[in-house]
Design an enzyme around this catalytic site. Sequence first.
Site, PDB file in Angstrom:
ATOM      1  N   CYS A  90      -3.621  -5.253  -1.371  1.00  0.00           N
ATOM      2  CA  CYS A  90      -4.781  -6.102  -1.084  1.00  0.00           C
ATOM      3  C   CYS A  90      -4.500  -7.585  -1.340  1.00  0.00           C
ATOM      4  O   CYS A  90      -5.168  -8.444  -0.771  1.00  0.00           O
ATOM      5  CB  CYS A  90      -5.969  -5.690  -1.944  1.00  0.00           C
ATOM      6  SG  CYS A  90      -6.411  -3.960  -1.786  1.00  0.00           S
ATOM      7  N   CYS A 363      -8.623  -7.723  -6.987  1.00  0.00           N
ATOM      8  CA  CYS A 363      -7.861  -6.618  -7.572  1.00  0.00           C
ATOM      9  C   CYS A 363      -6.906  -6.071  -6.524  1.00  0.00           C
ATOM     10  O   CYS A 363      -7.060  -6.307  -5.321  1.00  0.00           O
ATOM     11  CB  CYS A 363      -8.793  -5.534  -8.086  1.00  0.00           C
ATOM     12  SG  CYS A 363      -9.859  -4.789  -6.826  1.00  0.00           S
TER      13      CYS A 363
END
Length: 378
Positions: A90, A363
């Site tokens: 991510c 995150c």
Amino acid sequence: MQSVVIAGYARSPFHLANKGALARVRPDDLAAQVIRGLIAKTGVDAADIEDVIVGCAFPEGEQGLNVARLIGLLADLPLSVGGMTVNRFCGSSMSAIHIAVGQIAIGAGEVFVCAGVESMSRVPMMGFNPLPNPALAKKSAAYMGMGETAENVATKYQIARADQEVLAVESQHKAAAAREAGKLTDEIIPIETKAGLVSEDGTIRPETTAEALAGLKPAFDANGSVTAGTSSPLTDGASAVLIATEDYARAHDLPILARIKSVAISGCAPETMGLGPILSSQKALERAGISAADLDVVELNEAFASQALACIKDLGLDRAKVNIDGGAIAIGHPLGATGARIVGKAASLLKREGGKYALASQCIGGGQGIATVLEAAE
């Protein structure tokens, strides 16, 4: 060290994977259109671009090989412009930005395009042929599903389902209001598809209510609190930012949005990967010489409402300054594209709102966090 600035930001509309308007668009074509749009929007001389650095969480199939180079060719960039693909799940396209800052610091270029792309329609989570290491799988949660990690965070921080749903409703309503007010228009590059031009996000649900979310079944654990409504949806999309030295940007009249003040990366337990932004943000804030109280804008990726709430709590963030135009629960989270989106968005908001400091953080699956601190350039 030379001052480095964000001199432009653009993204595609974000749409739901598999059933959205971008499901039949190749990711390399999608990113190429965004990069062409960014170059046209900023007026940068493409011949001056040193490198195109593209983040992608699952660089396989149509977004495989060195997709960054292929995207550069599709975007009709000069052959002299390089291309490099980055994978930090991510955090991939935020890492692309950090790499460009480092390259500038060592004198290896003045202008970079940092982009991200993910077609979650055309390349599945975990890729087409996942082969986990058996020994690591036995001793670590490195391969744990992201929904399970969200449940772990909710349990660890005792975050009630109702509180998660309040944040999700806020995200949807803020994003819907921003779209209605035209505040998302300037950042979106309309995408040409075989079915016609796609110019608006397809993930935002303005009709969302707490009552409707309360009726959803838990998505990952029958006895859990995390639902599809409090999770970011599977999304297709691409984003890009133009990174340059401040001297170059001013000499060429580029639209400076913000300076990059500091960056950071950190690791955390894979089973609570959603807490990654805490340490990375603390490190970035310390390196910038400021505290959370100094922030005027925060873009915190909402992978899940539970982890966003935990990070807001531990970082002491002012919730009114977090995801002003809505977060990923509403706008979507096309994995590799999110980092460039939230950094570009934070820079845009800093300029629009007249603030001084901004933080973008997210995150990362496997247990990491990444953060970027920006400051106003004027």
